[in-house]
Design a protein around this motif. Structure first.
Motif, mmCIF file in Angstrom:
data_model
loop_
_atom_site.group_PDB
_atom_site.id
_atom_site.type_symbol
_atom_site.label_atom_id
_atom_site.label_comp_id
_atom_site.label_asym_id
_atom_site.label_seq_id
_atom_site.Cartn_x
_atom_site.Cartn_y
_atom_site.Cartn_z
ATOM 1 N N GLN A 142 0.832 -1.203 0.000
ATOM 2 C CA GLN A 142 0.000 0.000 0.000
ATOM 3 C C GLN A 142 0.866 1.253 0.000
ATOM 4 O O GLN A 142 0.536 2.238 -0.662
ATOM 5 N N SER A 165 -12.965 1.127 -0.989
ATOM 6 C CA SER A 165 -11.758 1.596 -1.658
ATOM 7 C C SER A 165 -12.012 2.932 -2.347
ATOM 8 O O SER A 165 -11.170 3.840 -2.313
ATOM 9 N N ALA A 177 -3.225 -5.347 -2.487
ATOM 10 C CA ALA A 177 -2.957 -4.213 -1.601
ATOM 11 C C ALA A 177 -2.548 -2.964 -2.369
ATOM 12 O O ALA A 177 -2.977 -1.853 -2.033
ATOM 13 N N ARG A 178 -1.724 -3.102 -3.412
ATOM 14 C CA ARG A 178 -1.255 -1.912 -4.134
ATOM 15 C C ARG A 178 -2.381 -1.265 -4.934
ATOM 16 O O ARG A 178 -2.267 -0.107 -5.327
ATOM 17 N N HIS A 207 -5.498 -1.243 -3.609
ATOM 18 C CA HIS A 207 -6.419 -0.777 -2.562
ATOM 19 C C HIS A 207 -5.570 -0.152 -1.457
ATOM 20 O O HIS A 207 -5.560 -0.604 -0.325
ATOM 21 N N ARG A 208 -4.876 0.915 -1.803
ATOM 22 C CA ARG A 208 -3.842 1.400 -0.895
ATOM 23 C C ARG A 208 -4.351 2.343 0.196
ATOM 24 O O ARG A 208 -3.574 2.770 1.048
ATOM 25 N N ASN A 209 -5.642 2.666 0.175
ATOM 26 C CA ASN A 209 -6.159 3.586 1.188
ATOM 27 C C ASN A 209 -7.231 2.958 2.074
ATOM 28 O O ASN A 209 -8.014 3.669 2.701
#
Length: 469
Positions: free
Chosen positions: A52, A219, A166-167, A169-171
């Motif tokens: 993330q 997301s 994860a990258r 959905h980084r927030n």
């Protein structure tokens, strides 16, 4: 998924976060969780947070820093480890990050952090957040693709999926990424052995459908919270339109929702956001006069708390006309005796355009607001507003055109939609203007369009509109 482990690993990014609780507290908690989850699961947790944080990093680069952090935990959990083990280890890792041939992800701004020393450098490195355009959503793999990748490398399958998920959905809280990965890996384990079982995949995908819809919603709103300049105001127009609220009522509603997102989106554990959204659902479905709402709205309220908001997000919203918007702008908007006059005016414009996504809507409304506020600061407010009336009309016309175009948007028919838009705007300006309009409408008409990209594309479209006479 263990919350204290996530909290600790998150704190490894900012070592000072645990300083007030003492080094023994840190060691006891991380060692307890390392023992309970095992090294591989522990590494998955670290991989989530660093994927993330460094979505532009390669899998190898993210794995390298995750390995270092996992090794640090294993080393410092030994009985004979020194009390300052973590602090010394974090210092060594920060020094390695600044090395010329560092194997870690290359993050924008890292050079400036590396000019600092000691704790200042560690805090600077920890505070870096990637700010480039969002990565495309992770496409749902076919049954065959899942089994091919899973059987090829069962050992690293979970950590690779964690990285990719994860990258993108980084927030959102890292715990949701771990839960999604656990569900996906369970599906692969159950449905790929000894051969692909179609009925198994159907059952598993059906079970994950609700959680996947929620994650897409979460997301999007968390991405807007982190990256959208005027998100709170955009939410006011959204709820004003959806619920038929006044400016004052919508401002209170949006303030409550936005405060919850601000508090929880970047927390590692999911409980915070679950609690906030559950509480907000009660407000939406309790304080709202349900008998005055549509049947579809009431159906959304009958769903479980975390399914209600995504359900409402998919409801068709109707524009709310206001005769005041068509009137020439008055210098009264700038008077202190009329609090929030400009925001109230923009709110009336916003609720009249129900088909435009928040990143696009807030970007256009920000432009109108900046123009009006510049006049409010001038010596002759009325004369300035009169002079800018043509520019403001042009901007509002762009908003109406976007609203009309996006009202016909339908993602499954995107190629046809793109062809339609190209035909409509062909000949209205130069090739660059046409392309800017096509890029904006095909990328940003979706209500869950990416905040950073769509703010940029909206500004590009406005620029080309300004260049046309």
């Amino acid at each position: 998924m263990r919350n204290t482990a996530l909290i600790f690993i998150s704190a490894l990014l900012v070592p000072a976060l645990l300083a007030d609780k003492g080094k023994n507290y840190a060691k006891e908690n991380v060692c307890q969780e390392l023992k309970a989850t095992g090294i591989e699961k522990f590494k998955e947790m670290v991989t989530v947070l660093y994927s993330q944080k460094f979505p532009n990093g390669t899998f190898q680069e993210v794995s390298c820093v995750a390995d270092e952090m996992t090794k640090l935990a294993v080393k410092c959990c030994k009985d004979d480890a020194s009390p300052d083990c973590y602090d010394k280890g974090a210092t060594e890792i920060s020094e390695k990050s600044c090395g010329k041939d560092s194997p870690f992800p290359k993050h924008p701004g890292i050079e400036q952090c590396c000019t600092l020393q000691g704790q200042e450098r560690k805090l600077c490195l920890a505070s870096l957040r990637y700010s480039a355009d969002e990565l495309p959503s992770l496409l749902e793999p076919t049954n065959e693709e899942v089994c091919t990748e899973f059987t090829k490398d069962e050992k690293d399958y979970a950590v690779r999926y964690v990285y990719e998920f994860a990258r993108r959905h980084r927030n959102i809280p890292a715990g949701f990424v771990l839960n999604a990965t656990q569900n996906h890996v369970r599906m692969a384990e159950r449905c790929c052995r000894p051969a692909i079982k179609i009925s198994c995949f159907l059952q598993e995908r059906l079970q994950m459908q609700s959680s996947n819809i929620f994650l897409r919603f979460l997301s999007n709103v968390c991405n807007n919270q982190v990256n959208l300049k005027s998100f709170k105001f955009g939410l006011s127009t959204y709820y004003g339109n959806l619920l038929g609220l006044s400016f004052e009522e919508a401002s209170v509603m949006s303030g409550r929702f936005q405060a919850g997102l601000e508090k929880c989106c970047l927390q590692p554990q999911p409980e915070c956001i679950i609690e906030e959204l559950t509480s907000f659902q009660k407000v939406l479905c309790g304080e709202t006069k349900l008998d005055a709402m549509s049947e579809d709205f009431r159906k959304c309220c009958s769903k479980p708390a975390l399914d209600t908001l995504p359900c409402m997000d998919d409801l068709k919203r109707q524009p709310r006309q206001s005769p005041d918007v068509a009137k020439p702008l008055s210098s009264q908007l700038c008077e202190e005796a009329q609090p929030h006059g400009i925001d109230r005016y923009l709110f009336l414009i916003g609720v009249n355009h129900a088909s435009i996504s928040l990143p696009v809507l807030t970007t256009v409304l920000d432009r109108i607001k900046n123009t009006v506020m510049a006049c409010c600061s001038s010596d002759d407010v009325a004369a300035c507003l009169t002079e800018k009336e043509s520019k403001l009309k042009k901007t509002k016309a762009l908003l109406s055109k976007l609203d009309d175009t996006c009202s016909r948007y339908f993602r499954p028919a995107l190629p046809s939609f793109k062809t339609l838009i190209q035909k409509e705007v062909q000949g209205e300006g130069g090739e660059k203007r046409t392309q800017a309009w096509v890029d904006l409408t095909t990328s940003c008409c979706s209500q869950r369009s990416p905040a950073q990209l769509c703010q940029k594309l909206t500004k590009d479209a406005i620029k080309y509109e300004d260049d046309t006479v």
